[in-house]
Design an enzyme around this catalytic site. Structure first.
Site, PDB file in Angstrom:
ATOM      1  N   SER A  35       0.835  -1.195   0.000  1.00  0.00           N
ATOM      2  CA  SER A  35       0.000   0.000   0.000  1.00  0.00           C
ATOM      3  C   SER A  35       0.871   1.247   0.000  1.00  0.00           C
ATOM      4  O   SER A  35       2.022   1.206   0.411  1.00  0.00           O
ATOM      5  CB  SER A  35      -0.899   0.002   1.249  1.00  0.00           C
ATOM      6  OG  SER A  35      -1.636  -1.192   1.337  1.00  0.00           O
ATOM      7  N   GLY A  36       0.302   2.347  -0.472  1.00  0.00           N
ATOM      8  CA  GLY A  36       1.023   3.611  -0.403  1.00  0.00           C
ATOM      9  C   GLY A  36       1.270   4.245  -1.747  1.00  0.00           C
ATOM     10  O   GLY A  36       1.037   3.651  -2.809  1.00  0.00           O
ATOM     11  N   ASP A  38       7.693   4.076   5.381  1.00  0.00           N
ATOM     12  CA  ASP A  38       7.680   5.482   5.793  1.00  0.00           C
ATOM     13  C   ASP A  38       9.062   5.973   6.208  1.00  0.00           C
ATOM     14  O   ASP A  38       9.383   7.150   6.051  1.00  0.00           O
ATOM     15  CB  ASP A  38       6.689   5.670   6.945  1.00  0.00           C
ATOM     16  CG  ASP A  38       5.270   5.317   6.524  1.00  0.00           C
ATOM     17  OD1 ASP A  38       4.772   5.922   5.565  1.00  0.00           O
ATOM     18  OD2 ASP A  38       4.666   4.413   7.133  1.00  0.00           O
ATOM     19  N   GLU A  95      -0.179  -5.666   6.211  1.00  0.00           N
ATOM     20  CA  GLU A  95       1.133  -5.657   5.545  1.00  0.00           C
ATOM     21  C   GLU A  95       2.096  -6.611   6.227  1.00  0.00           C
ATOM     22  O   GLU A  95       2.871  -7.297   5.561  1.00  0.00           O
ATOM     23  CB  GLU A  95       1.700  -4.239   5.529  1.00  0.00           C
ATOM     24  CG  GLU A  95       0.977  -3.302   4.567  1.00  0.00           C
ATOM     25  CD  GLU A  95       1.400  -1.855   4.702  1.00  0.00           C
ATOM     26  OE1 GLU A  95       1.086  -1.065   3.794  1.00  0.00           O
ATOM     27  OE2 GLU A  95       2.035  -1.484   5.724  1.00  0.00           O
ATOM     28  N   LYS A 143      12.996   9.040   2.315  1.00  0.00           N
ATOM     29  CA  LYS A 143      12.595   8.090   3.361  1.00  0.00           C
ATOM     30  C   LYS A 143      13.797   7.425   4.045  1.00  0.00           C
ATOM     31  O   LYS A 143      13.617   6.726   5.052  1.00  0.00           O
ATOM     32  CB  LYS A 143      11.686   7.006   2.766  1.00  0.00           C
ATOM     33  CG  LYS A 143      10.425   7.529   2.078  1.00  0.00           C
ATOM     34  CD  LYS A 143       9.491   8.206   3.058  1.00  0.00           C
ATOM     35  CE  LYS A 143       8.240   8.752   2.385  1.00  0.00           C
ATOM     36  NZ  LYS A 143       7.350   7.717   1.893  1.00  0.00           N
TER      37      LYS A 143
END
Length: 225
Positions: A25-26, A83, A102, A120
């Site tokens: 995801s993301g 992140d 996840e 990041k």
């Protein structure tokens, strides 16, 4: 091309015909999934295991064949975002609230690739608030415990109400600034009743694809590149 797009599309090169692929995801993985959709249209045969409802909807819109976590024994490759990632390729995930799913997918994967842009990459984890997924019942007890531990917890709010994960849980973000010993912290969090999962993904990623201004760099766990 965007740094995120460079990293996201590079990861697709590791996909082989017939694989079961964990779809993370993301915003960076968005480009990976879009590219996979293009390849599926051209004949690539894969099955995707999505880690969130958002990813499910995106993959369906691109006609990527999907299977549930319970329909597979093993996932060949998972491509996901992060992140924060430190120099040892330890990471914080869960900014989008999908950390539990996840991590379940990650634990079933033979190989894991994270795709990130260079912003990041950090020396020390903790600048990004560490998410913990908590049971709604008695969540304030968890918040109080985290306050006592000096973790500076903040309940995540969305549209005026507590943010809810796909699993129906709340997210509490720990604003710690620096996490000097991620392993010890993860062990402590796992022992707190009411915490379903934490966003420390340790010894997880096999490779991290980092999108820079004009190039992509690949870091491999356990190797200096």
């Amino acid at each position: 091309m965007l740094k995120k797009q460079l990293a996201g599309e590079k990861a697709v090169e590791f996909i082989e015909d017939g694989m079961v692929i964990g779809l993370g995801s993301g915003s960076t993985v968005f480009y990976t999934i879009q590219k996979i959709g293009e390849l599926v249209k051209k004949g690539l045969r894969i099955q995707g295991v999505p880690t969130s409802q958002e990813t499910t909807l995106l993959a369906q819109s691109l006609h990527i064949p999907l299977v549930s976590m319970d329909e597979v024994d093993e996932i060949d490759l998972t491509i996901d975002g992060a992140d924060e990632v430190d120099r040892n390729l330890q990471g914080i995930k869960g900014g989008g609230g999908a950390l539990l799913y996840e991590k379940i997918v990650a634990c079933t994967s033979r190989k894991i690739i994270w795709v990130v842009d260079e912003s990041k990459m950090v020396e020390l984890l903790g600048g990004f608030p560490l998410p913990i997924e908590v049971v709604p019942f008695g969540y304030k007890q968890v918040v109080r415990k985290m306050e006592e531990e000096g973790c500076h917890p903040v309940l995540r709010i969305s549209n005026g109400s507590p943010f809810q994960t796909d699993g129906g849980h709340y997210i509490v973000d720990l604003h710690m600034n620096k996490i000097k010993n991620p392993e010890n912290l993860a062990e402590k969090l796992q022992k707190v009743t009411g915490i379903v999962e934490n966003g420390l993904f340790l010894n997880c990623a096999d490779q991290v694809i980092i999108g820079g201004q004009d190039e992509v760099k690949i870091e491999t766990r356990g190797k200096n590149k």
